[in-house]
Motif scaffolding. Structure first.
Motif, short mmCIF file in Angstrom:
data_model
loop_
_atom_site.label_atom_id
_atom_site.label_comp_id
_atom_site.label_asym_id
_atom_site.label_seq_id
_atom_site.Cartn_x
_atom_site.Cartn_y
_atom_site.Cartn_z
N LEU A 387 37.91 50.47 38.78
CA LEU A 387 37.61 49.30 39.59
C LEU A 387 38.55 48.16 39.23
CD1 LEU A 387 33.70 49.28 39.69
CD2 LEU A 387 35.28 50.08 41.43
N HIS A 388 39.07 47.52 40.21
CA HIS A 388 39.99 46.38 40.17
C HIS A 388 41.39 46.77 39.73
CE1 HIS A 388 41.63 42.40 40.01
NE2 HIS A 388 41.97 42.59 38.75
N ALA A 389 41.54 47.39 38.57
CA ALA A 389 42.89 47.69 38.08
C ALA A 389 42.87 49.00 37.31
CB ALA A 389 43.38 46.56 37.18
N ARG A 390 44.02 49.69 37.32
CA ARG A 390 44.15 50.93 36.57
C ARG A 390 45.57 51.04 36.04
NH1 ARG A 390 42.70 57.21 38.26
NH2 ARG A 390 41.62 57.66 36.31
N GLY A 391 45.69 51.47 34.78
CA GLY A 391 46.99 51.57 34.15
C GLY A 391 47.42 50.22 33.59
N PRO A 392 48.74 50.01 33.39
CA PRO A 392 49.20 48.73 32.82
C PRO A 392 48.76 47.55 33.69
CG PRO A 392 50.97 50.35 32.81
CD PRO A 392 49.86 50.95 33.61
N MET A 393 48.08 46.61 33.06
CA MET A 393 47.61 45.41 33.76
C MET A 393 48.60 44.29 33.54
SD MET A 393 43.51 45.24 33.22
CE MET A 393 43.49 43.73 34.21
N ALA A 394 49.32 43.94 34.57
CA ALA A 394 50.30 42.87 34.47
C ALA A 394 49.91 41.74 35.41
CB ALA A 394 51.69 43.43 34.77
N LEU A 395 50.89 41.04 35.96
CA LEU A 395 50.59 39.82 36.71
C LEU A 395 49.70 40.05 37.92
CD1 LEU A 395 54.05 38.03 36.59
CD2 LEU A 395 51.96 37.36 35.40
N ASN A 396 50.05 41.01 38.75
CA ASN A 396 49.26 41.22 39.97
C ASN A 396 47.83 41.61 39.66
OD1 ASN A 396 51.37 40.63 41.73
ND2 ASN A 396 52.13 42.73 41.70
N GLU A 397 47.61 42.31 38.55
CA GLU A 397 46.26 42.74 38.19
C GLU A 397 45.43 41.60 37.62
OE1 GLU A 397 48.67 45.90 39.11
OE2 GLU A 397 49.08 44.55 37.40
N LEU A 398 46.05 40.47 37.35
CA LEU A 398 45.32 39.30 36.84
C LEU A 398 44.99 38.32 37.96
CD1 LEU A 398 47.10 38.67 33.45
CD2 LEU A 398 44.98 39.87 33.90
N THR A 399 45.10 38.79 39.19
CA THR A 399 44.69 37.98 40.33
C THR A 399 43.59 38.69 41.11
OG1 THR A 399 46.30 38.97 41.86
CG2 THR A 399 47.02 37.06 40.59
N THR A 400 42.85 37.92 41.85
CA THR A 400 41.93 38.45 42.85
C THR A 400 42.38 37.81 44.18
OG1 THR A 400 39.61 38.71 43.49
CG2 THR A 400 40.19 36.65 42.37
N TYR A 401 41.51 37.69 45.12
CA TYR A 401 41.91 37.07 46.39
C TYR A 401 40.75 36.29 46.98
CZ TYR A 401 39.71 41.32 48.23
OH TYR A 401 38.84 42.33 48.50
N LYS A 402 41.10 35.41 47.87
CA LYS A 402 40.09 34.71 48.65
C LYS A 402 40.48 34.78 50.12
CE LYS A 402 40.46 30.48 46.98
NZ LYS A 402 40.37 29.01 46.82
N TRP A 403 39.47 34.69 50.97
CA TRP A 403 39.70 34.65 52.43
C TRP A 403 39.74 33.19 52.86
CZ3 TRP A 403 40.81 39.00 55.08
CH2 TRP A 403 40.44 40.23 54.53
N LYS A 404 40.78 32.83 53.57
CA LYS A 404 40.89 31.50 54.16
C LYS A 404 40.73 31.63 55.68
CE LYS A 404 43.84 29.50 50.57
NZ LYS A 404 45.13 28.81 50.29
N VAL A 405 39.76 30.93 56.21
CA VAL A 405 39.43 31.05 57.63
C VAL A 405 39.66 29.69 58.28
CG1 VAL A 405 37.69 31.72 59.30
CG2 VAL A 405 37.69 32.79 57.03
#
Length: 413
Positions: A387-405
């Motif tokens: 869940l969320h990340a697998r393998g080496p956790m680098a920059l992209n894996e330290l972000t999540t996202y939000k929806w802007k409407v």
């Protein structure tokens, strides 16, 4: 209010301010930290020596703990590498306009505040800070008591550079080495967004069982390499030697060599360079009989399989075919890194498809499971979950996202 709650509140509040800084400032901080670290290398080595002096010479964790000029140079290179990477923030991951005119964007944002619990490795302090800063995350670090002086010295340099650039140092804090700090961090729900443990299986299991904050499991590696019935023997010798002896105390090092029974006649030749490098071998019945008597070779016991040795120790399991080898991996793997040495395309394809691990290798050393080696800069750990990340956790894996409407007065019928 406990002293820890005050720290947690400081970090959470200060982490929000990171969103106002540009990536150019983050790059500047990391490059300045690399410069300062090189300037202060003698200071860091001296503080690290205070930690080393408290650890026994035969402790396999000494290799993880030690800082020297070469390692400090490597750390600084990784700081510069992370600085040069593209920012993972504010990326538009998805965008569409609905029939009603609503514009919907999915954009990357920081996770928030990271809680990192780790053992013995002061380089983690640098790596995690670099990744957290570059990805706009606040940071609460809980290092082990064995690296206490080293971590304090590193944080002094980090805070000096942050203050020089007007970034709140409270967003990045090192907790005391005492055990109470671990308990408080694991229960800091509402202040910490995710806990990431780095260390032994015991540490990871403890964090998973006790945390009230979401956990991403990283680090524990029970690593296998399967020597197939058809394989390049010279490549096999080099791969196995590297995977076991390059840095035996790290999570991607080889723990168990699985040998197709047809390769038993080659086993002495394969193991010779390992034994010369001080590897203690625990061989199952068939491999023990094939190897003959040697002070470095003994019969394997049940506990030698499914064990992360983190030292110059290696178990050997003999199997009659690929199916039995896959079953052994499935039973004992921690889903970190698994490898096959083979020239048989059928075996290779089955291994790639059927082995459930974050990194699956063909004819290569598992020592490559590393964020820098994967071209990701530094890493915060190797995630062994899905869940969320697998393998080496680098920059992209330290972000999540939000929806802007974005609307113009639309209402839902």
């Amino acid at each position: 209010m406990s002293k820890y709650q005050f720290i947690f509140e400081e970090t959470k509040k200060s982490s929000k301010k990171l969103l106002s800084f540009s990536d150019a400032i983050f790059q500047k901080v990391l490059n300045e930290l690399a410069d300062l670290t090189l300037e202060q290398s003698e200071f860091l080595v001296a503080e690290n020596r205070r930690d080393l002096d408290r650890m026994s010479l035969d402790n396999p964790m000494r290799d993880r703990l030690e800082l020297n000029s070469d390692r400090i140079s490597g750390i600084c290179e990784e700081l510069r590498n992370v600085a040069a990477l593209p920012s993972p923030l504010n990326k538009v991951l998805e965008e569409k306009t609905l029939e009603n005119g609503l514009v919907i964007k999915k954009e990357s944002v920081p996770l928030g505040v990271l809680g990192i619990i780790y053992e013995s490795r002061p380089n983690v302090t640098f790596d995690v800070f670099a990744l957290a800063l570059k990805s706009g995350n606040g940071l609460l670090l809980k290092g082990g008591s064995d690296a206490e002086f080293s971590n304090i010295a590193i944080m002094l340099l980090i805070h000096r550079v942050l203050e020089r650039n007007g970034i709140p140092r409270e967003a990045f804090q090192l907790l005391p080495a005492e055990r109470e700090a671990t308990k408080e961090l694991l229960e800091a729900f509402g202040y910490v967004d995710v806990i990431i443990p780095r260390g032994s299986q015991n540490l990871i299991s403890f964090v998973r069982d006790k945390a009230k904050v979401p956990v991403i499991e990283t680090g524990a590696g029970i690593v296998h390499t399967f020597l197939d019935h058809q394989a390049d023997l010279e490549k096999a010798k080099a791969i196995i030697l590297n995977a076991k002896t390059r840095r035996p105390s790290v999570c991607n090092s080889l723990d168990c060599l699985i040998v197709h029974e047809s390769q038993l006649t080659n086993l002495n030749e394969i193991l010779e360079p390992l034994i010369k490098n001080g590897v203690q071998v625990y061989a199952d019945k068939d491999s023990f009989e094939a190897l003959g008597s040697h002070p470095s070779i003994s019969r394997a016991r049940v506990e030698h399989f499914g064990t992360e040795f983190l030292s110059l120790k290696l178990s050997i399991k003999t199997v009659k075919d690929l199916d039995e080898g896959l079953d052994h991996i499935e039973h004992f793997s921690s889903k970190h890194s698994e490898a096959i040495i083979s020239t048989n395309e059928h075996s290779i394809n089955r291994f790639l498809q059927e082995v459930d691990a974050a990194a699956v290798y063909v004819n290569a050393s598992t020592a490559f499971t590393d964020g820098a080696q994967f071209g990701l800069g530094a890493e915060i750990g190797i995630s062994t979950q899905k869940l969320h990340a697998r393998g080496p956790m680098a920059l992209n894996e330290l972000t999540t996202y939000k929806w802007k409407v974005i609307g113009e007065g639309q209402i839902r019928p």
